[in-house]
Write a protein that holds these residues in place. Structure first.
Motif, mmCIF file in Angstrom:
data_model
loop_
_atom_site.group_PDB
_atom_site.id
_atom_site.type_symbol
_atom_site.label_atom_id
_atom_site.label_comp_id
_atom_site.label_asym_id
_atom_site.label_seq_id
_atom_site.Cartn_x
_atom_site.Cartn_y
_atom_site.Cartn_z
ATOM 1 N N MET A 1 0.821 -1.201 0.000
ATOM 2 C CA MET A 1 0.000 0.000 0.000
ATOM 3 C C MET A 1 0.866 1.267 0.000
ATOM 4 O O MET A 1 1.911 1.314 0.626
ATOM 5 N N ARG A 2 0.387 2.282 -0.727
ATOM 6 C CA ARG A 2 1.062 3.592 -0.735
ATOM 7 C C ARG A 2 -0.028 4.670 -0.688
ATOM 8 O O ARG A 2 -0.396 5.251 -1.708
ATOM 9 N N VAL A 3 -0.560 4.885 0.507
ATOM 10 C CA VAL A 3 -1.752 5.723 0.657
ATOM 11 C C VAL A 3 -1.390 7.096 1.218
ATOM 12 O O VAL A 3 -0.590 7.208 2.161
ATOM 13 N N PHE A 4 -1.965 8.130 0.620
ATOM 14 C CA PHE A 4 -1.789 9.491 1.136
ATOM 15 C C PHE A 4 -3.009 10.291 0.686
ATOM 16 O O PHE A 4 -3.840 9.790 -0.074
ATOM 17 N N GLY A 5 -3.100 11.527 1.146
ATOM 18 C CA GLY A 5 -4.217 12.336 0.653
ATOM 19 C C GLY A 5 -4.641 13.429 1.598
ATOM 20 O O GLY A 5 -3.932 13.795 2.535
#
Lengths: 473, 473
Positions: free
Chosen positions: B378-382
């Motif tokens: 996973m590579r989650v950002f926001g």
């Protein structure tokens, strides 16, 4: 289908006690200003969205128009049926549940019939602010607020009703339920149906529920009443306040000295904080909300006011030192309408302009009115921070209200303004809309009306004229 | 009319240098992500709204589709024509004038082809802030921003592009000019056409100009990078920041520890302010804008962070003490996309959810992906403050991108979220829209499309599928 058969079906759907006729229906048939009284086949009081959908389907099948109604507090008779008794009034008043409060998402989901004040209180009990605030808040409903895109006193910071809604549930003219109850702050998946329904005054469908934004409660609030030499200085003060408080500036109202004098005269217990206000002076009412504490709010306010006094933008200023004093300042402002109601006659306009054009507009329109209607007396107040003035006046004996409004609205239109800033069109301003909107804009509106309501059964004769746009059976 | 005759008419209208074909047209025919290349009859570059109206009329008469295009920086190929070479591309790039700045009204009027950064700069030169801010701001245009309702990093405080527009000028599919360039904060005169065009991706008309809101420039800004144990704590910190800063909180971003490590690995000159971030930790990037001064901003930020550290919501925090350090923190955040671009493959999702559901959604969807696609990373950002996550991942060898996206989007839909928070539908997500929107909502959208564009010539195949909704000649 005969009317009797339709009524029987409606009673089967809602129960006899929720299909009102005769005397029981009367309170729903006269508008808030008591100038329009209509007739109706019946007043329907559905209890949930499914019932709304079913009665709308029954009416669509029978070709019977539907007039949605919330708290019936509107200014333009948008919720009053015509005199033909061919329509039903659809009251959302029984649908008054708070469906959910989501603290981590800062949202509240409510049904259309919730009274605005009940929504404010539900938010406050959850430790949040629902900022929509207006005079009728004790009786207007959130469904009506959304259908008319209500404004009020906190628009400067929080926006109109439109800006406070994240999602809607709507019953379409075909009696389908559109579930757009999304509590999302970003959603770019297709056309913005939400904002099309908001402000469409029940002519495109019936709003049955909404997801609304909540905000943190301010930790402190301060109110100041400020005497200013004129509107140009009021505008300078507004800019200074916007720069100095940022989003902490939650209200900026103005009222002319004449309005203030009327209030004091009509209500001797109310006192002006300033002894002698020059006749051409104005008062600004400024509210600051603070996320720190009382002391910080006080210091910030005093710093801005000191600079304004120094620069000659302000003549005098009084700062509230208690909630009671804040309330007294607001009460002065809110008493203007009541004080004016005691006048023989008052011609009202609910206009907006680019703020930059307001001083010139008021000066030149005052002069034009004085020339055309000698003896006219101005009573102007409003939400300067939103460019919205209640440009009201006391006409001389015998002057035509229609002629006065025509003069004012023509000038508003020439100055790039709106002839209905917050009150809507309803049935009262349908002809104005035809006069001031471009052919292109009217055509776009009609295309949308026909696309969503091809039978012309949703609140016919409101916003767009029924003769050219509705297809009454 | 033959194509040759139409081209001759277009050249007569715009001049030969503004009707591009062959090699000159090529840069306009491939989308920003370089995955779709179309063909066009010609690329048109009108110089003003009148020319836009004339070429749209010519195309309507000839039954030729029109694909409006701004800076061509979109993520969903909404401005790229199909392969048939039957359409014209209508580039607004030459229409890049600032028409007016009105300081007392806090508005700026710009043409659609103005590059976003140029609008920001024009505002700043006038002593004001235009807050829309996003990665592509050096090349995207305000017309494209409005047509796609762009988001970016300041939505939490200032809203999406929608909330920043007061009025529009639009050329309709019939080649009429709708002059809705009103600089009004309140205007309840009929249906909200403005918001219907905003976000409709050029499928209902061509936005040619806009009146935009301006804001006071903050007097000080501070940025903090904060290590948090997980998303539930990030959400608590967000609530604390909202209560503590009010509208002074202008950004609240999150990125997983894995994203941060990718950045430092790809760009060794960038440094993490925290030595050892646990593998399941997250970083929050918090920006505070202050209407007082640097010292006040610093004190406020430190007070909120001290409480967050005390409560265990934050593990560690670094506060910028200079503009350069603020920029470095933002640069870390903005480098994630570039760092991910170096990965073999990255499956991207631009989703939004009610903020309250984000921790559960991420935990359970991470688990579902790990079960279905062993080895997924996973590579989650926001933009946590807006409920908007770039829920990205590195798939294992051989995994189907379509299957992965289906799993994620199905779960987003079940959780009441959006499968396109800020990027729109374009041609890339047309099938998703058909899958996830209700029959009722799709029907409402089609009714509006047919009402405003009965020939189906405005950007066909975008948002709604062309086969069922457009009528290609």
């Amino acid at each position: 289908m005969t009317r009797a058969a339709l009524l029987a079906d409606l009673i089967a759907c809602l129960g006899e006690s929720n299909v009102l006729t005769g005397e029981d229906a009367a309170p729903y048939l006269t508008d808030w200003r008591r100038t329009v009284t209509g007739r109706a086949l019946a007043v329907l009081r559905p209890g949930d969205s499914g019932e709304v959908a079913r009665v709308v389907r029954l009416c669509a099948a029978a070709g019977v128009p539907v007039v949605p109604q919330g708290g019936n507090t509107g200014q333009v008779a948008a919720a009053t049926p015509d005199a033909s008794a061919s329509a039903v009034v659809l009251s959302l008043a029984r649908m008054n549940r708070v469906r959910a409060v989501d603290l981590d998402n800062d949202t509240i989901t409510v049904e259309a019939g919730c009274v605005l004040q009940a929504v404010q209180e539900a938010a406050r009990q959850a430790g949040r602010l629902f900022p929509l605030s207006l005079g009728a808040q004790g009786s207007c409903t959130i469904g009506g607020n959304l259908a008319t895109n209500a404004g009020g006193t906190q628009v400067l910071r929080y926006g109109n009703a439109r800006e406070l809604a994240l999602g809607l549930e709507v019953v379409t003219p075909q009696g389908e339920i559109w579930d757009g109850l999304r509590g999302l702050r970003k959603d770019n998946t297709g056309y913005d149906l939400r904002d099309l329904y908001i402000g469409s005054e029940g002519t495109l469908g019936v709003i049955t529920a909404a997801v609304l934004k909540l905000f943190p409660l301010p930790r402190a609030q301060r109110t100041a009443l400020i005497a200013v030499p004129g509107l140009p200085q009021a505008l300078q003060l507004l800019q200074r306040a916007r720069a100095g408080f940022g989003a902490g500036l939650t209200a900026f109202e103005v009222m002319s000295a004449a309005c203030m004098r009327d209030v004091v005269q009509a209500f001797p217990l109310q006192r002006m904080p300033f002894a002698d206000l020059p006749g051409d002076a104005w008062c600004a009412l400024l509210e600051v909300s603070d996320s720190e504490d009382e002391q910080h709010a006080q210091e910030r306010l005093e710093a801005v006011l000191a600079a304004a006094l120094e620069e000659g933008e302000a003549l005098d200023a009084a700062v509230s030192v208690s909630g009671a004093q804040s309330a007294a300042f607001w009460h002065l402002r809110e008493s203007i309408t009541l004080a004016l109601a005691q006048a023989r006659a008052c011609v009202k306009h609910d206009i907006s302009l680019p703020a930059s054009r307001i001083p010139d507009f008021v000066q030149s329109t005052d002069a034009a009115l004085a020339a055309a209607f000698p003896g006219v007396a101005m009573r102007v107040f409003g939400h300067l921070g939103d460019g919205n003035l209640h440009y009201n006046l006391l006409p001389p004996e015998g002057a035509s209200q229609t002629d006065i409004q025509r003069l004012v609205h023509d000038r508003v239109h020439q100055a790039g303004g709106s002839i209905s800033a917050e009150q809507g069109i309803g049935q009262r301003r349908v002809q104005d809309l035809q006069r001031y909107k471009s052919v292109v804009e009217l055509d776009l509106m009609r295309r949308i009306k026909r696309a969503l309501d091809p039978q012309g059964l949703m609140n016919p004769g409101k916003v767009l004229s029924a003769d050219s746009d509705g297809v009454l059976p």
